[in-house]
Design a protein around this motif. Structure first.
Motif, PDB file in Angstrom:
ATOM      1  N   GLN A 213       0.821  -1.207   0.000  1.00 37.85           N
ATOM      2  CA  GLN A 213       0.000   0.000   0.000  1.00 37.85           C
ATOM      3  C   GLN A 213       0.860   1.263   0.000  1.00 37.85           C
ATOM      4  OE1 GLN A 213      -3.382   0.013   2.737  1.00 37.85           O
ATOM      5  NE2 GLN A 213      -3.291  -2.203   2.854  1.00 37.85           N
ATOM      6  N   SER A 214       2.002   1.220   0.688  1.00 43.41           N
ATOM      7  CA  SER A 214       2.865   2.402   0.731  1.00 43.41           C
ATOM      8  C   SER A 214       3.528   2.666  -0.614  1.00 43.41           C
ATOM      9  CB  SER A 214       3.935   2.232   1.817  1.00 43.41           C
ATOM     10  OG  SER A 214       4.861   1.205   1.467  1.00 43.41           O
ATOM     11  N   ARG A 215       3.672   1.619  -1.436  1.00 45.23           N
ATOM     12  CA  ARG A 215       4.293   1.762  -2.752  1.00 45.23           C
ATOM     13  C   ARG A 215       3.321   2.268  -3.812  1.00 45.23           C
ATOM     14  NH1 ARG A 215       7.504  -3.730  -4.301  1.00 45.23           N
ATOM     15  NH2 ARG A 215       9.424  -3.449  -3.107  1.00 45.23           N
ATOM     16  N   ALA A 216       2.021   2.058  -3.605  1.00 50.06           N
ATOM     17  CA  ALA A 216       1.017   2.337  -4.629  1.00 50.06           C
ATOM     18  C   ALA A 216       0.982   3.816  -4.988  1.00 50.06           C
ATOM     19  CB  ALA A 216      -0.357   1.885  -4.147  1.00 50.06           C
ATOM     20  N   ALA A 217       0.679   4.095  -6.237  1.00 47.72           N
ATOM     21  CA  ALA A 217       0.656   5.474  -6.730  1.00 47.72           C
ATOM     22  C   ALA A 217      -0.483   6.273  -6.106  1.00 47.72           C
ATOM     23  CB  ALA A 217       0.527   5.479  -8.249  1.00 47.72           C
ATOM     24  N   GLN A 218      -1.556   5.586  -5.701  1.00 45.17           N
ATOM     25  CA  GLN A 218      -2.680   6.259  -5.056  1.00 45.17           C
ATOM     26  C   GLN A 218      -3.114   5.430  -3.850  1.00 45.17           C
ATOM     27  OE1 GLN A 218      -5.257   4.808  -8.792  1.00 45.17           O
ATOM     28  NE2 GLN A 218      -6.384   6.153  -7.433  1.00 45.17           N
ATOM     29  N   PRO A 219      -3.627   6.084  -2.823  1.00 47.04           N
ATOM     30  CA  PRO A 219      -4.004   5.330  -1.621  1.00 47.04           C
ATOM     31  C   PRO A 219      -5.239   4.470  -1.851  1.00 47.04           C
ATOM     32  CG  PRO A 219      -4.654   7.627  -1.419  1.00 47.04           C
ATOM     33  CD  PRO A 219      -3.841   7.530  -2.665  1.00 47.04           C
ATOM     34  N   ALA A 220      -5.261   3.332  -1.191  1.00 44.32           N
ATOM     35  CA  ALA A 220      -6.437   2.470  -1.227  1.00 44.32           C
ATOM     36  C   ALA A 220      -7.406   2.912  -0.136  1.00 44.32           C
ATOM     37  CB  ALA A 220      -6.031   1.016  -1.006  1.00 44.32           C
ATOM     38  N   CYS A 221      -8.670   2.929  -0.470  1.00 42.22           N
ATOM     39  CA  CYS A 221      -9.708   3.282   0.506  1.00 42.22           C
ATOM     40  C   CYS A 221     -10.293   1.994   1.058  1.00 42.22           C
ATOM     41  CB  CYS A 221     -10.784   4.136  -0.145  1.00 42.22           C
ATOM     42  SG  CYS A 221     -10.175   5.729  -0.734  1.00 42.22           S
ATOM     43  N   LEU A 222      -9.817   1.597   2.221  1.00 43.41           N
ATOM     44  CA  LEU A 222     -10.173   0.316   2.809  1.00 43.41           C
ATOM     45  C   LEU A 222     -10.807   0.517   4.181  1.00 43.41           C
ATOM     46  CD1 LEU A 222      -6.803  -1.525   2.035  1.00 43.41           C
ATOM     47  CD2 LEU A 222      -8.913  -1.681   0.703  1.00 43.41           C
TER      48      LEU A 222
END
Length: 306
Positions: A213-222
């Motif tokens: 999740q820290s690597r992803a280009a956009q945050p995940a809404c979980l």
């Protein structure tokens, strides 16, 4: 009283330093301190004088040290004798995390037996910390574990060697909708956060998912709706349509093939892990030496998986 407490105390007797003993025992300094305190509570007396540097033993600690050393000697001698009677030299003892124990080890053992012949094996499924400790303390022959450069298994290269047996991909999955698309598609939205079937934060896979999740280009809404240390339990909940879970591919291979689960999101939401096999260099027995020399599917490697 836990036998590990005695081993911790005897290490402290030698090093006279909590930090060095914690490193030697492969635990945190706070965990070692708690164990020594638990031992002192069991004995009913302070064993260590913490006001001096280097630390010193109290009179009770000096007396107990001699008894503890003798007790450990007797226990180890008896264990060695009993293991000899049980022909433990002919049993392969493997410590591994739960996911690898269930999904990788059976097929791997079968491939080994195909060239080695009948092989008696004992699998010890546990969490990553305890499985590493099992190898360090000589309670298993081999350690089977995941490894990533950002989440390394820290073992002294002078004492332990390893083979890379394969690569595993951890990916987000969910049940499909009627169109075959993921019911819960990443990254989700603030208005409709994705129900997340998650690992505890301190577990190995919990840390893997945090890194993804820290690597992803956009945050995940979980939105966390269920939590467990075990991938198999999260898979069960995912199959019931309760949410999205990050799972190792070997755990869900059949479900992906049958379309019961589908990937959610692209490659940015995945992480590739090495599957490593460790052994203690000085731990020798004929069966283990023969196996190690003939692991055709493994290779020594120092290149990290990114």
């Amino acid at each position: 009283m836990d036998i590990k407490w005695l081993e911790d105390f005897l290490s402290l007797v030698q090093t006279r330093n909590f930090s060095r003993s914690a490193q030697e025992r492969s635990v945190t300094q706070s965990a070692l301190s708690r164990r020594i305190q638990a031992l002192e509570a069991w004995v009913g007396a302070d064993l260590v004088d913490r006001s001096t540097y280097p630390l010193a033993l109290t009179p009770a600690g000096k007396l107990f040290s001699a008894s503890a050393s003798e007790a450990m000697r007797l226990l180890n001698d008896t264990r060695a004798m009993l293991r000899g009677q049980e022909t433990d030299d002919h049993i392969l003892r493997v410590s591994a995390g739960h996911a690898l124990s269930l999904n990788f080890f059976p097929d791997w053992l079968g491939s080994v037996q195909s060239w080695y012949g009948p092989l008696r094996a004992r699998i010890l499924p546990t969490n990553v910390h305890d499985s590493v400790l099992s190898l360090v303390e000589g309670n298993c022959d081999l350690l089977l574990c995941y490894h990533h450069a950002e989440l390394p298994v820290e073992l002294d290269a002078k004492r332990f060697e390893y083979l890379v047996l394969g690569v595993e991909t951890v990916m987000p999955v969910t049940v499909p909708n009627r169109a075959g698309s993921p019911t819960f598609a990443l990254p989700g939205s603030k208005a409709r956060p994705i129900p997340h079937l998650t690992y505890t934060a301190t577990s190995f896979f919990g840390r893997v998912v945090q890194r993804i999740q820290s690597r992803a280009a956009q945050p995940a809404c979980l939105e966390t709706c269920y939590e467990s240390d075990l991938a198999e339990l999260l898979k069960t909940m995912a199959l019931a349509g309760r949410g999205l879970a990050w799972l190792p591919e070997s755990c869900i291979a059949s479900e992906l093939g049958e379309g019961k689960l589908v990937r959610s999101g692209g490659e940015q939401w995945t992480m590739r892990l090495e599957i490593r096999l460790f052994r203690a260099i000085n731990h020798r027995k004929p069966m283990l030496d023969k196996l190690w020399e003939n692991f055709d599917n493994g290779k020594r490697s120092t290149d990290p998986v990114e």
